[in-house]
Scaffold this motif. Structure first.
Motif, PDB file in Angstrom:
ATOM      1  N   ARG A  71      48.981  58.667  45.338  1.00 28.78           N
ATOM      2  CA  ARG A  71      47.660  58.784  45.960  1.00 28.78           C
ATOM      3  C   ARG A  71      47.695  58.431  47.445  1.00 28.78           C
ATOM      4  N   GLY A  72      48.893  58.217  47.973  1.00 25.81           N
ATOM      5  CA  GLY A  72      49.037  57.960  49.399  1.00 25.81           C
ATOM      6  C   GLY A  72      48.681  56.560  49.831  1.00 25.81           C
ATOM      7  N   ILE A  73      48.661  55.632  48.901  1.00 26.59           N
ATOM      8  CA  ILE A  73      48.346  54.233  49.225  1.00 26.59           C
ATOM      9  C   ILE A  73      49.635  53.488  49.535  1.00 26.59           C
ATOM     10  N   GLY A  74      49.736  52.942  50.735  1.00 24.26           N
ATOM     11  CA  GLY A  74      50.949  52.264  51.178  1.00 24.26           C
ATOM     12  C   GLY A  74      50.954  50.788  50.864  1.00 24.26           C
ATOM     13  N   PRO A  75      52.082  50.117  51.095  1.00 22.22           N
ATOM     14  CA  PRO A  75      52.206  48.687  50.773  1.00 22.22           C
ATOM     15  C   PRO A  75      51.280  47.793  51.582  1.00 22.22           C
ATOM     16  N   ASN A  76      51.015  48.157  52.836  1.00 24.12           N
ATOM     17  CA  ASN A  76      50.120  47.327  53.641  1.00 24.12           C
ATOM     18  C   ASN A  76      48.694  47.368  53.107  1.00 24.12           C
ATOM     19  N   ALA A  77      48.289  48.531  52.608  1.00 22.07           N
ATOM     20  CA  ALA A  77      46.961  48.641  51.993  1.00 22.07           C
ATOM     21  C   ALA A  77      46.897  47.808  50.722  1.00 22.07           C
ATOM     22  N   VAL A  78      47.985  47.814  49.949  1.00 24.45           N
ATOM     23  CA  VAL A  78      48.044  47.010  48.725  1.00 24.45           C
ATOM     24  C   VAL A  78      47.916  45.527  49.061  1.00 24.45           C
ATOM     25  N   THR A  79      48.624  45.103  50.109  1.00 25.06           N
ATOM     26  CA  THR A  79      48.550  43.707  50.549  1.00 25.06           C
ATOM     27  C   THR A  79      47.122  43.333  50.931  1.00 25.06           C
ATOM     28  N   ALA A  80      46.465  44.219  51.688  1.00 25.42           N
ATOM     29  CA  ALA A  80      45.096  43.947  52.128  1.00 25.42           C
ATOM     30  C   ALA A  80      44.129  43.897  50.947  1.00 25.42           C
ATOM     31  N   ILE A  81      44.311  44.798  49.981  1.00 24.29           N
ATOM     32  CA  ILE A  81      43.442  44.805  48.796  1.00 24.29           C
ATOM     33  C   ILE A  81      43.610  43.506  48.011  1.00 24.29           C
ATOM     34  N   GLY A  82      44.859  43.088  47.827  1.00 26.06           N
ATOM     35  CA  GLY A  82      45.114  41.851  47.086  1.00 26.06           C
ATOM     36  C   GLY A  82      44.484  40.646  47.751  1.00 26.06           C
ATOM     37  N   THR A  83      44.622  40.566  49.081  1.00 28.59           N
ATOM     38  CA  THR A  83      44.047  39.432  49.812  1.00 28.59           C
ATOM     39  C   THR A  83      42.526  39.463  49.754  1.00 28.59           C
ATOM     40  N   THR A  84      41.948  40.637  49.952  1.00 30.29           N
ATOM     41  CA  THR A  84      40.489  40.753  49.913  1.00 30.29           C
ATOM     42  C   THR A  84      39.940  40.346  48.541  1.00 30.29           C
ATOM     43  N   GLY A  85      40.597  40.815  47.486  1.00 31.32           N
ATOM     44  CA  GLY A  85      40.159  40.447  46.140  1.00 31.32           C
ATOM     45  C   GLY A  85      40.254  38.961  45.894  1.00 31.32           C
ATOM     46  N   THR A  86      41.349  38.355  46.358  1.00 31.71           N
ATOM     47  CA  THR A  86      41.531  36.912  46.184  1.00 31.71           C
ATOM     48  C   THR A  86      40.448  36.137  46.919  1.00 31.71           C
ATOM     49  N   VAL A  87      40.177  36.526  48.164  1.00 28.84           N
ATOM     50  CA  VAL A  87      39.177  35.825  48.971  1.00 28.84           C
ATOM     51  C   VAL A  87      37.793  35.926  48.331  1.00 28.84           C
ATOM     52  N   VAL A  88      37.415  37.116  47.916  1.00 32.50           N
ATOM     53  CA  VAL A  88      36.082  37.313  47.319  1.00 32.50           C
ATOM     54  C   VAL A  88      35.942  36.507  46.026  1.00 32.50           C
ATOM     55  N   CYS A  89      36.950  36.595  45.156  1.00 31.97           N
ATOM     56  CA  CYS A  89      36.879  35.877  43.873  1.00 31.97           C
ATOM     57  C   CYS A  89      36.835  34.368  44.076  1.00 31.97           C
ATOM     58  N   ALA A  90      37.661  33.872  44.996  1.00 30.42           N
ATOM     59  CA  ALA A  90      37.729  32.425  45.216  1.00 30.42           C
ATOM     60  C   ALA A  90      36.436  31.880  45.819  1.00 30.42           C
ATOM     61  N   LEU A  91      35.875  32.611  46.775  1.00 30.61           N
ATOM     62  CA  LEU A  91      34.703  32.100  47.488  1.00 30.61           C
ATOM     63  C   LEU A  91      33.389  32.415  46.785  1.00 30.61           C
ATOM     64  N   VAL A  92      33.426  33.259  45.765  1.00 34.15           N
ATOM     65  CA  VAL A  92      32.211  33.563  44.998  1.00 34.15           C
ATOM     66  C   VAL A  92      32.234  32.875  43.633  1.00 34.15           C
ATOM     67  N   LEU A  93      33.318  33.073  42.872  1.00 33.33           N
ATOM     68  CA  LEU A  93      33.357  32.568  41.495  1.00 33.33           C
ATOM     69  C   LEU A  93      33.568  31.059  41.423  1.00 33.33           C
ATOM     70  N   TYR A  94      34.456  30.510  42.243  1.00 32.21           N
ATOM     71  CA  TYR A  94      34.681  29.059  42.179  1.00 32.21           C
ATOM     72  C   TYR A  94      33.421  28.264  42.531  1.00 32.21           C
ATOM     73  N   PRO A  95      32.739  28.560  43.634  1.00 29.94           N
ATOM     74  CA  PRO A  95      31.496  27.816  43.921  1.00 29.94           C
ATOM     75  C   PRO A  95      30.429  27.973  42.839  1.00 29.94           C
ATOM     76  N   MET A  96      30.443  29.101  42.112  1.00 29.18           N
ATOM     77  CA  MET A  96      29.486  29.309  41.019  1.00 29.18           C
ATOM     78  C   MET A  96      29.857  28.508  39.772  1.00 29.18           C
ATOM     79  N   GLY A  97      31.044  27.856  39.794  1.00 30.29           N
ATOM     80  CA  GLY A  97      31.491  27.107  38.633  1.00 30.29           C
ATOM     81  C   GLY A  97      32.251  27.943  37.623  1.00 30.29           C
ATOM     82  N   GLN A  98      32.532  29.204  37.963  1.00 35.20           N
ATOM     83  CA  GLN A  98      33.266  30.100  37.067  1.00 35.20           C
ATOM     84  C   GLN A  98      34.766  29.912  37.294  1.00 35.20           C
ATOM     85  N   LEU A  99      35.282  28.751  36.901  1.00 37.23           N
ATOM     86  CA  LEU A  99      36.669  28.412  37.213  1.00 37.23           C
ATOM     87  C   LEU A  99      37.662  29.253  36.405  1.00 37.23           C
ATOM     88  N   TRP A 100      37.356  29.501  35.121  1.00 34.45           N
ATOM     89  CA  TRP A 100      38.276  30.292  34.300  1.00 34.45           C
ATOM     90  C   TRP A 100      38.341  31.740  34.791  1.00 34.45           C
TER      91      TRP A 100
END
Length: 207
Positions: free
Chosen positions: A30-59
């Motif tokens: 689909r033409g997705i390169g490694p740098n895009a994969v890196t950015a997607i992984g980081t973005t997902g981690t940041v969103v999940c950590a800063l949204v779910l953890y403060p909500m108490g959704q630790l699991w």
């Protein structure tokens, strides 16, 4: 460490590569390169950590972050399969975004403890965040001076495992496990900083 980290990675990486290869092949098509994969992984981690953890959704937060952390391996698979992206720039981007992801994970936990009015654990987790950044900085600075610094009790994989596992188990109702994990990580990170400083001093002194 009591175990050989390099040997363990050599055993685990081929198995993870085999698991991730089909997904990597699909991304390359689909033409997705490694740098895009890196950015997607980081973005997902940041969103999940800063949204779910403060909500108490630790699991659920830990589970989602673990999925996105696997992108750290997937970007290498995509690169080897011809997904494009310069190796030097890709390595720089990957290392930089790793720091962003780490900071987000522990910032999310800091906010969680603060909202729980647990100022002691807020401070301990803040120490983990700062010490973890210092662990990485000492290594980068030493390597910039031409000194190897691949030593220490708690490198990035160990810090992530302790943080995510303790947070996840806490989300499942295991008492005191998150506090124990943060205290353990704070101590291990402090020891690692000292280990690396001493190692660099010895290396420079030997010259």
């Amino acid at each position: 460490m009591a175990y050989d980290r390099s040997a363990m990675l050599k055993l685990l990486r081929p198995a993870m590569t085999r698991i991730l290869t089909p997904l990597g092949r699909a991304l390359v098509r689909r033409g997705i390169g490694p740098n895009a994969v890196t950015a997607i992984g980081t973005t997902g981690t940041v969103v999940c950590a800063l949204v779910l953890y403060p909500m108490g959704q630790l699991w659920w937060g830990s589970l989602a972050i673990t999925v996105f952390v696997l992108f750290d391996l997937l970007d290498g698979v995509v690169a080897r399969m011809g997904g494009g992206g310069g190796s030097t720039w890709g390595a720089f981007l990957d290392s930089t975004l790793d720091r962003v992801a780490d900071a987000a994970v522990f910032s999310g936990l800091i906010i969680h403890f603060f909202l729980q009015r647990d100022l002691l654990m807020t401070g301990v987790t803040l120490f983990c965040l700062v010490a973890g950044a210092l662990v990485s900085y000492v290594k980068a600075r030493a390597e910039g001076l031409g000194v190897g610094c691949d030593v220490g009790l708690a490198e990035r994989p160990e810090r992530l495992v302790v943080g995510l596992v303790s947070a996840g188990l806490s989300g499942l109702g295991v008492p005191y496990i998150l506090a124990f994990g943060m205290w353990l990580l704070a101590a291990a990170s402090a020891v690692t900083v000292v280990q690396r400083i001493v190692h660099v001093r010895r290396q420079i002194g030997a010259r």
